[in-house]
Design an enzyme around this catalytic site. Structure first.
Site, PDB file in Angstrom:
ATOM      1  CG  ASP A  67      -0.289  -0.521   2.495  1.00  0.00           C
ATOM      2  OD1 ASP A  67       0.949  -0.384   2.624  1.00  0.00           O
ATOM      3  OD2 ASP A  67      -1.000  -1.061   3.345  1.00  0.00           O
ATOM      4  CG  ASP A 136      -8.740  -1.558  11.776  1.00  0.00           C
ATOM      5  OD1 ASP A 136      -7.785  -2.284  11.412  1.00  0.00           O
ATOM      6  OD2 ASP A 136      -9.093  -0.544  11.139  1.00  0.00           O
ATOM      7  CG  HIS A 138      -5.851  -2.558   8.733  1.00  0.00           C
ATOM      8  ND1 HIS A 138      -5.957  -1.251   9.155  1.00  0.00           N
ATOM      9  CD2 HIS A 138      -4.541  -2.876   8.899  1.00  0.00           C
ATOM     10  CE1 HIS A 138      -4.778  -0.814   9.556  1.00  0.00           C
ATOM     11  NE2 HIS A 138      -3.898  -1.782   9.412  1.00  0.00           N
ATOM     12  CD  GLU A 143      -8.663   0.715   7.819  1.00  0.00           C
ATOM     13  OE1 GLU A 143      -8.601  -0.289   8.563  1.00  0.00           O
ATOM     14  OE2 GLU A 143      -8.096   1.779   8.088  1.00  0.00           O
TER      15      GLU A 143
HETATM   16  P1  PGA Z   1       2.035  -1.633  12.711  1.00  0.00           P
HETATM   17  O1  PGA Z   1       0.879  -1.649  11.589  1.00  0.00           O
HETATM   18  O2  PGA Z   1       3.031  -2.638  12.263  1.00  0.00           O
HETATM   19  O3  PGA Z   1       2.597  -0.249  12.677  1.00  0.00           O
HETATM   20  O4  PGA Z   1       1.361  -1.995  13.983  1.00  0.00           O
HETATM   21  C1  PGA Z   1       0.390  -2.878  11.153  1.00  0.00           C
HETATM   22  C2  PGA Z   1      -0.722  -2.629  10.157  1.00  0.00           C
HETATM   23  O5  PGA Z   1      -1.429  -1.620  10.288  1.00  0.00           O
HETATM   24  O6  PGA Z   1      -0.878  -3.451   9.231  1.00  0.00           O
END
Ligand code: PGA
Length: 260
Positions: A67, A136, A138, A143
Site C-alpha cells: 500500500d 482493527d 485490517h 479496513e
Molecule cells: P504496525 O501496523 O506494524 O505499525 O502496527 C500494522 C498494520 O497496520 O498493518
C-alpha cells in the site's frame, strides 16, 4: 493456518526472516510482497544482516508493497516508498527496477490500480506476502467492511487507523485519509502469506483472525481460506487465542522437512 508463538517479537522476526531467506536461496528470482509499519522493522533488519554477513542475494528478487498513501509523494518522509528505502531497499542489493509500490500521486487511480494488479501477474504472482495486522483487523489497508474479493484500489482509512498512524506525522490533520492498497483477494493470491503481530494491542485482532468467523468486518479472517498462511506472534499478541496449547503442540512436533 500455522500459528507460531515465539517468546519475543525478536525471535518471531528472526523466524520470519529465515522463512524469507530460505525462499530466496531456493528461488533467487522470488517475488516478495512487502509491508510497512513498526511490526516488520526487525524482520528487515534480520534480512539486511543476512545480506551483509552471509551474502543473501536480492539482485533478482522482485517486490510489491501492499500500500501507499494517496497524495503523498515518494520522497515525502512518511511515504511508504521512503520507509522502504530507509529500512530495507537501500541496505540490500535489490535492483531498483524490480521494486514496486503503488504511486500515491497517480492521476488516474483506477487505471494505476489495474496496472499494479497486472504487474503482479506479469511477475508470476507473489511467492511470499508479508503482512502486519491492524488493531482493527485490517491487512494491507483493507479496513473492516472491505470486500473479501477486493483487488488493488483506493480505500478510505478508518478513524482508528488514522489515529494509529498519527504518531508518524507532525499533527493528526496531516495523516492522509486515503490509500491505495492491494485487495484482500490480491493478498489471498500469494502462494504463501506470513503475518507478524506483536503486543497486546493486536491480541483481539489476532484472535479474530485465527479463531473468529470469516467476516469482512475483520478482513484478516479471510486468511483462514489461504492454503499456506503462517502467523508469527509474540506471547502478548497470543493472549486471546483459545487453542494456544494446540498451536504450541503442533509447532513442537513440526516435522523437520516442513521447516522453516
Ligand atoms: P504496525 O501496523 O506494524 O505499525 O502496527 C500494522 C498494520 O497496520 O498493518
Amino acid at each position: 493456518m500455522e500459528v507460531i508463538i515465539a517468546p519475543s517479537a525478536g525471535e518471531a522476526s528472526a523466524e520470519a526472516a529465515r522463512i524469507a531467506a530460505t525462499l530466496i536461496r531456493a528461488k533467487p528470482n522470488a517475488v516478495l510482497g512487502l509491508a510497512t509499519g513498526s511490526t516488520p522493522l526487525e524482520f528487515y533488519r534480520q534480512l539486511i544482516d543476512m545480506h551483509a554477513r552471509h551474502g543473501l542475494d536480492f539482485s533478482r528478487v522482485t517486490t510489491f508493497n501492499l500500500d501507499e498513501y494517496v497524495g503523498v509523494a515518494p520522497d515525502h518522509p512518511q511515504s511508504y516508498a521512503c520507509f522502504m528505502r530507509a529500512h530495507f531497499f537501500s541496505r540490500v542489493n535489490i535492483s531498483p527496477d524490480r521494486i514496486h509500490l503503488p504511486d500515491g500521486l497517480a492521476r488516474d487511480l483506477p487505471a494505476h490500480c489495474a496496472a499494479y494488479e497486472a504487474a503482479i501477474r506479469e511477475a508470476g504472482g507473489i511467492d511470499l506476502q508479508l503482512l502486519g495486522i491492524g488493531s482493527d483487523g485490517h491487512i494491507g489497508f483493507n479496513e473492516p467492511g472491505s470486500s473479501l474479493g477486493s483487488r488493488t484500489r483506493l480505500k478510505t482509512l478508518t478513524g482508528q487507523t488514522v489515529r494509529d498512524n498519527a504518531r508518524f506525522f507532525a499533527s493528526p490533520e496531516e495523516v492522509p485519509r486515503h490509500v491505495i492498497t492491494m485487495g484482500v483477494a490480491t493478498i489471498l493470491d500469494a502462494r504463501r502469506c506470513m503475518v507478524l503481530a506483536f503486543g497486546e494491542s493486536k491480541a483481539q485482532a489476532v484472535a479474530g483472525m485465527v479463531e473468529g468467523p470469516v467476516t469482512a468486518s475483520l478482513p484478516a479472517s479471510a486468511l483462514q481460506f489461504h492454503q499456506r498462511c503462517t502467523l508469527l506472534v509474540d506471547e502478548a499478541a497470543a493472549v486471546q487465542l483459545k487453542r494456544v496449547d494446540y498451536y504450541r503442540w503442533v509447532y513442537a512436533n513440526k516435522p523437520d522437512w516442513q521447516h522453516p
